[in-house]
Design an enzyme around this catalytic site. Structure first.
Site, mmCIF file in Angstrom:
data_model
loop_
_atom_site.group_PDB
_atom_site.id
_atom_site.type_symbol
_atom_site.label_atom_id
_atom_site.label_comp_id
_atom_site.label_asym_id
_atom_site.label_seq_id
_atom_site.Cartn_x
_atom_site.Cartn_y
_atom_site.Cartn_z
ATOM 1 N N CYS A 31 2.471 -5.055 6.873
ATOM 2 C CA CYS A 31 2.224 -4.779 5.462
ATOM 3 C C CYS A 31 3.443 -4.099 4.844
ATOM 4 C CB CYS A 31 0.989 -3.904 5.303
ATOM 5 S SG CYS A 31 -0.560 -4.759 5.667
ATOM 6 N N HIS A 50 0.817 -1.222 0.000
ATOM 7 C CA HIS A 50 0.000 0.000 0.000
ATOM 8 C C HIS A 50 0.847 1.265 0.000
ATOM 9 C CE1 HIS A 50 0.506 1.155 4.306
ATOM 10 N NE2 HIS A 50 0.588 -0.143 4.532
#
Length: 500
Positions: free
Chosen positions: A411, A392
């Site tokens: 992440c 992301h």
């Protein structure tokens, strides 16, 4: 750094046209990547590294005396070269036919698929070697009298693995010659300095870098460049100033570097027999993402990966869609540990930062951060995995200026998410670069599905090499090198007991 080319040329995905202007701004490292002290013991022969008995219904082939002699020589030599053993001190001579065949089969399994059993893998090592039965190939090699070719066919079929094998040989040679002396601590050594400290620095650097002259007491321009090359090899800021961090990296014993390289060779054996030629690849330890088009690197960027305690898992999957202007559905672990305590300490914190409190319907509550304030930025790349991790964007761009970029909750944050989105959507006609820009500018949450999913691999490489055997090394932030070595040691010990 994190490029893993296969030995064979590959086809093209069809993203070359857009890649031309993206690659100009890319950071394209020179080879695959990797970390720190590891202890991988040598299993005494003929005790196998990983016992994989052949099917009972298949008779073991009978070797001729010449084949038996050749096989002993091949296994002993290859076990050292592949990092399974440190020396040929323990011989396979004297084994009967079946014992020697079983030793050969176990060697083959260890080289191709590694030495761990399923129970040895941690949950976040979600990358497993494919099942491998070496017996059929071995039977064919015996019948055709092609044992040398069979041994040569066993290692993982990647140039990155071969380069690291060459690197292992280089570091073993340095160790055999006496290794390197520890550099004395003290004030930072910099350009223009002279004296015994510079003499010692030159000698140390020359052992890993043949471009550095081994003698001389002046910190001149050539030595400055040598220091910078060393700092890049170790993932440090290439300032040319030899301070505490650079000294710490240079003072890791060569024996520890040998063990580290062997741990990374073991991870190579967990990879599939063939990586998808068109793929997104992340080196977790180096915090770098690279995109491959037909097995050629076309885009690379800095990433921020999981900090120790919130490790980014090793895994393989496929990116199936990109969410533009994504809200952030906060994991309960982060909400409970970080956000709810901030709200209690400073009422109104959640509202001020764009968080909504959502009733779960079962008496519980969860948090969602609106897309306008989302910690995910404007792009989220989704792929199926049991860890709820993804790639992301992030509004926190300052993290990419750091050389130590392990700071996320697991992440992978991206330096250039817009470039990645446009590259991956090249084969999806409705998502032209202009359509992507318009959608992001509108601010509305929209999911765009890729016409063809793209493979994504999250690797943990703490050591990687160029074809010449020049090795780059990273820290072992998750201590996975040491854990891997301990598991191999424990399994070898259990097998030794069982073999008595």
């Amino acid at each position: 750094m994190n490029i893993i080319p296969a030995r064979k040329k590959a086809g093209r995905l069809g993203i070359r046209s857009i890649a031309r202007f993206l690659v100009a701004a890319a950071i394209v490292p020179a080879t695959p990547a990797l970390a720190q002290e590891v202890q991988i013991p040598t299993a005494p022969a003929p005790v196998p590294d990983r016992m994989v008995p052949p099917p009972m219904q298949v008779a073991l082939p009978t070797l001729t005396p010449a084949q038996a002699t050749q096989l002993v020589e091949l296994i002993e030599k290859d076990a050292v070269a592949q990092g399974l053993r440190d020396s040929r001190a323990v011989s396979l001579d004297g084994l009967d036919n079946d014992a020697l065949v079983r030793a050969a089969l176990d060697h083959a399994h260890a080289v191709r698929a590694g030495r761990l059993d399923e129970a040895d893998f941690q949950r976040n090592w979600a990358m497993r070697p494919a099942p491998f039965d070496p017996l059929p190939g071995f039977i064919a090699a015996v019948k055709q009298d092609r044992l040398a070719a069979w041994i040569a066919s066993l290692p993982p079929p990647y140039a990155g693995y071969d380069a690291l094998v060459a690197g292992l040989a280089r570091y073993r040679a340095i160790a055999a010659a006496g290794g390197w002396a520890t550099l004395a601590s003290g004030p930072a050594v910099k350009f223009g300095a002279s004296g015994s400290g510079v003499v010692a620095l030159r000698k140390r650097l020359s052992l890993e870098d043949p471009q550095v002259a081994a003698t001389g007491d002046r910190f001149d321009t050539a030595l400055l460049e040598g220091v910078r090359r060393a700092q890049r090899r170790y993932g440090l800021n290439p300032t040319g100033l030899v301070g505490a961090g650079t000294l710490a990296a240079l003072n890791v014993p060569v024996e520890a570097r040998v063990r580290q390289i062997k741990a990374n060779l073991e991870r190579w054996r967990w990879l599939p027999a063939e990586l998808q030629k068109d793929r997104v690849q992340v080196n977790i330890a180096a915090a770098v993402l690279t995109v491959f088009d037909g097995d050629a690197p076309v885009l690379s960027m800095k990433a921020v990966t999981g900090r120790p305690g919130d490790e980014t898992p090793m895994l393989t999957s496929q990116i199936h869609s990109i969410v533009f202007n994504p809200p952030w559905n906060v994991p309960s672990t982060i909400a409970n540990k970080e956000l709810w305590p901030k709200e209690r300490a400073n009422p109104g914190y959640l509202a001020r930062n764009g968080f909504r409190v959502i009733d779960t319907g079962d008496g519980g509550k969860r948090l969602q951060q609106s897309s306008e304030r989302s910690a995910l930025g404007r792009y989220k790349f989704d792929f199926n995995n049991p860890f709820a991790v993804y790639l992301h964007d992030t509004p926190a761009q300052a993290g990419f200026a750091r050389f130590d970029r392990l700071a996320s909750h697991g992440c992978v944050r991206l330096e250039k998410p817009a470039a990645l989105a446009k590259l991956l959507m090249t084969g999806t006609p409705e998502w032209s670069p202009e359509a992507i820009d318009t959608t992001v500018a509108a601010g509305k949450t929209v999911r765009g599905k890729l016409a063809s999913p793209i493979s994504v691999y999250l690797f943990y490489w703490t050591a990687f090499a160029t074809p010449s055997g020049q090795v780059s090394l990273r820290d072992d932030p998750y201590q996975w090198d040491g854990t891997l070595a301990s598991k191999i040691e424990a399994r070898s010990a259990r097998q030794a007991v069982a073999a008595r």
